[in-house]
Design a protein around this motif. Sequence first.
Motif, mmCIF file in Angstrom:
data_model
loop_
_atom_site.group_PDB
_atom_site.id
_atom_site.type_symbol
_atom_site.label_atom_id
_atom_site.label_comp_id
_atom_site.label_asym_id
_atom_site.label_seq_id
_atom_site.Cartn_x
_atom_site.Cartn_y
_atom_site.Cartn_z
ATOM 1 N N GLY A 158 0.775 -1.233 0.000
ATOM 2 C CA GLY A 158 0.000 0.000 0.000
ATOM 3 C C GLY A 158 0.804 1.280 0.000
ATOM 4 N N HIS A 159 2.131 1.197 -0.019
ATOM 5 C CA HIS A 159 2.949 2.415 -0.055
ATOM 6 C C HIS A 159 2.900 3.040 -1.440
ATOM 7 C CE1 HIS A 159 5.070 2.510 3.858
ATOM 8 N NE2 HIS A 159 4.911 1.196 3.829
ATOM 9 N N GLN A 160 2.667 4.337 -1.498
ATOM 10 C CA GLN A 160 2.747 5.058 -2.754
ATOM 11 C C GLN A 160 4.196 5.406 -3.055
ATOM 12 O OE1 GLN A 160 0.040 8.408 -2.130
ATOM 13 N NE2 GLN A 160 -1.320 7.520 -3.662
ATOM 14 N N ILE A 161 4.605 5.213 -4.315
ATOM 15 C CA ILE A 161 5.960 5.543 -4.748
ATOM 16 C C ILE A 161 5.854 6.531 -5.901
ATOM 17 C CG2 ILE A 161 8.120 4.662 -5.721
ATOM 18 C CD1 ILE A 161 7.515 1.992 -4.379
ATOM 19 N N ILE A 162 6.350 7.722 -5.703
ATOM 20 C CA ILE A 162 6.275 8.753 -6.740
ATOM 21 C C ILE A 162 7.359 8.488 -7.785
ATOM 22 C CG2 ILE A 162 6.616 11.221 -7.189
ATOM 23 C CD1 ILE A 162 5.350 11.758 -4.458
ATOM 24 N N ASP A 163 6.976 8.520 -9.054
ATOM 25 C CA ASP A 163 7.916 8.289 -10.153
ATOM 26 C C ASP A 163 8.639 9.591 -10.482
ATOM 27 O OD1 ASP A 163 9.337 7.535 -12.357
ATOM 28 O OD2 ASP A 163 7.593 7.253 -13.658
ATOM 29 N N LEU A 164 9.910 9.660 -10.129
ATOM 30 C CA LEU A 164 10.688 10.883 -10.336
ATOM 31 C C LEU A 164 10.963 11.141 -11.817
ATOM 32 C CD1 LEU A 164 13.264 10.452 -7.429
ATOM 33 C CD2 LEU A 164 11.133 11.760 -7.416
ATOM 34 N N GLY A 165 11.046 10.085 -12.623
ATOM 35 C CA GLY A 165 11.295 10.260 -14.048
ATOM 36 C C GLY A 165 10.137 10.917 -14.758
ATOM 37 N N GLY A 209 16.750 12.025 -15.653
ATOM 38 C CA GLY A 209 16.703 11.323 -16.929
ATOM 39 C C GLY A 209 17.982 10.530 -17.102
ATOM 40 N N ARG A 210 17.874 9.325 -17.648
ATOM 41 C CA ARG A 210 19.050 8.487 -17.920
ATOM 42 C C ARG A 210 19.365 8.598 -19.406
ATOM 43 N NH1 ARG A 210 19.267 2.079 -16.491
ATOM 44 N NH2 ARG A 210 19.436 2.883 -14.374
ATOM 45 N N HIS A 211 20.544 9.155 -19.716
ATOM 46 C CA HIS A 211 20.894 9.413 -21.114
ATOM 47 C C HIS A 211 22.175 8.693 -21.503
ATOM 48 C CE1 HIS A 211 21.553 11.354 -24.916
ATOM 49 N NE2 HIS A 211 22.680 11.907 -24.504
ATOM 50 N N TRP A 212 22.081 7.826 -22.518
ATOM 51 C CA TRP A 212 23.245 7.209 -23.144
ATOM 52 C C TRP A 212 23.486 7.948 -24.452
ATOM 53 C CZ3 TRP A 212 26.088 3.108 -21.119
ATOM 54 C CH2 TRP A 212 25.545 2.455 -20.010
ATOM 55 N N SER A 213 24.716 8.413 -24.661
ATOM 56 C CA SER A 213 24.984 9.195 -25.863
ATOM 57 C C SER A 213 24.820 8.374 -27.130
ATOM 58 C CB SER A 213 26.403 9.778 -25.811
ATOM 59 O OG SER A 213 27.367 8.741 -25.724
ATOM 60 N N GLY A 214 24.863 7.039 -27.012
ATOM 61 C CA GLY A 214 24.664 6.196 -28.188
ATOM 62 C C GLY A 214 23.210 5.986 -28.553
ATOM 63 N N ASN A 215 22.289 6.328 -27.652
ATOM 64 C CA ASN A 215 20.862 6.149 -27.926
ATOM 65 C C ASN A 215 20.267 7.475 -28.386
ATOM 66 O OD1 ASN A 215 21.118 3.556 -27.102
ATOM 67 N ND2 ASN A 215 20.209 3.850 -25.089
ATOM 68 N N THR A 216 19.873 7.520 -29.631
ATOM 69 C CA THR A 216 19.418 8.792 -30.196
ATOM 70 C C THR A 216 17.917 8.794 -30.478
ATOM 71 O OG1 THR A 216 19.963 7.991 -32.416
ATOM 72 C CG2 THR A 216 21.661 9.208 -31.235
ATOM 73 N N LEU A 265 18.197 16.496 -13.021
ATOM 74 C CA LEU A 265 19.396 15.675 -12.899
ATOM 75 C C LEU A 265 19.532 14.787 -14.121
ATOM 76 C CD1 LEU A 265 18.795 14.460 -9.228
ATOM 77 C CD2 LEU A 265 20.428 16.226 -9.916
ATOM 78 N N LEU A 266 20.756 14.627 -14.605
ATOM 79 C CA LEU A 266 21.025 13.710 -15.707
ATOM 80 C C LEU A 266 21.936 12.603 -15.213
ATOM 81 C CD1 LEU A 266 21.759 15.713 -18.991
ATOM 82 C CD2 LEU A 266 19.692 14.479 -18.346
ATOM 83 N N HIS A 267 21.552 11.359 -15.526
ATOM 84 C CA HIS A 267 22.450 10.230 -15.298
ATOM 85 C C HIS A 267 23.135 9.941 -16.624
ATOM 86 C CE1 HIS A 267 23.109 5.723 -14.289
ATOM 87 N NE2 HIS A 267 24.151 6.451 -13.954
ATOM 88 N N LEU A 268 24.485 9.933 -16.620
ATOM 89 C CA LEU A 268 25.269 9.819 -17.858
ATOM 90 C C LEU A 268 26.230 8.635 -17.769
ATOM 91 C CD1 LEU A 268 26.072 13.626 -18.159
ATOM 92 C CD2 LEU A 268 24.332 12.362 -19.451
ATOM 93 N N PRO A 269 25.712 7.411 -17.745
ATOM 94 C CA PRO A 269 26.591 6.238 -17.581
ATOM 95 C C PRO A 269 27.572 6.047 -18.720
ATOM 96 C CG PRO A 269 24.344 5.565 -18.121
ATOM 97 C CD PRO A 269 24.288 7.032 -17.837
#
Length: 470
Positions: free
Chosen positions: A254-261, A267-274, A286-290
């Motif tokens: 029953g816990h609510q989880i807010i979707d931050l995305g 945002g999760r950004h891979w430079s190879g994914n266009t 915030l940007l995640h840049l793995p």
Amino acid sequence: MSALLRRDFDEPSCRQTVPSSGSTRKRVGVVPCALVFIETDSTGSPNCTRADPFCYLEQAITLNRSLMAVGLPRLTVATNVAGQIEQYLTKVDSDSRPCVLQLRPSRLTLPKMTRFYSAHFKLDMMEQVAATLRDGELLMLLDTDMLALRTLDEELLRRCQVTGVGAFDISDQEFSAYGDARVIGDLETVAGKSLQNPRWFGGEVLLASTKFINELVPYAHACFERYRLAIDELNHNGDEAFVSAALNLLADDGHQIIDLGAHRLVGRHWSGNTHRDLRWFKGCSLLHLPGCKRMLEREAHRDTFSAERLWRNLVLRHELNRTVWPLRRWVRSHARSRHDRRAQRDAIKSTATVDVLVFDPDAGRLSGLVSRLTSQGLQVMPAVTTEEARIEAHRLNPRVIVASSPIGAADAGALLADLSRVPDRLRRPVMIAFSIDDARLDWAEWDRWFPRSSDPAEVVRAVRDALARQ
């Protein structure tokens, strides 16, 4: 392009939110924290190609500078080697240094050769840092390879404060990449039960109150034990597997989880994914840049921090990959096809006991053809009767069958019918007939046919060609 490069990131801001009533409300406090867990003899992250374990600290330095540039608090680096981290930071100007927190010894046990070994200890960091939070504060758990572009939405923070948690739902990415059945199967294995609405949460950001973390940690430890026992069967190694499972269990309770995305806090950004418009990422806080770890590490050594400079580099990488990506996909698909064909050939060879089965009631001619094939280094089995040929074909699963007879070749359909019952048979053998009977009606079932007047050397060459193509 010019619109993407236009400077419109947030300046440092300490504004308070003023509601319509005119009263000033206190801002929601966040405590940014990242893990730098150093084990020089562990496998490390497959996404990081540098051997220097302090590269994660360099990423954290850039993350800290970006957080402070948008008015967020200084980053806390939680680590198992605080003394080494502090010594390293003496080379960094004081304004760019994150705070350092020594972690207590972990209760988690797993082989050091586990993929993403260090990431598993985010659970320790979460538990230990939560105990230091003041009332109303939220822990903001971050990966080091991240960049802050904008201040955080205050109303979103308030909703996370009320529910106790905000997480980054990346189920759409995981399900499409690995198949929803596989991902859900892994989640339920680690959770230890069927889940009502299985979701996969990214480990790059978690906003949580002390109360929620105190509820989450026991679930996460139980999930970790199931994860550890099933680790070799799971598609994913790392903290995301058991923390996601624990979050799902709490959601089912029953816990609510807010979707931050969904709110573009991250945002999760891979430079190879266009496939996604880069402007979407520019609106994220915030940007995640793995895929850009080296870029973040280099930025840590610059005299001044510039989000605009980093963004221009991201835009350049993105534009280059828009042209390179289709070619890269084509190369990978062809390499995969070659690998699949090679694997199939190896599998065929492993299941085939002999190279060639030769069937001929004429023992004299049979002996001559077998000796020619054997002299070529091939494994050959002779058969004189039709029944013997069918038995040997089923038993030995030959890669090529040569049927030779002065009164007509064997019945191809009967031989193939027997072979269809061979366990793990990947493909039918190449069927070659060597006969005087050119009036047969079933030649279409044979791959090659040679009249009796042909030189046997031609048949041998045909056999070798057939084996080479498999």
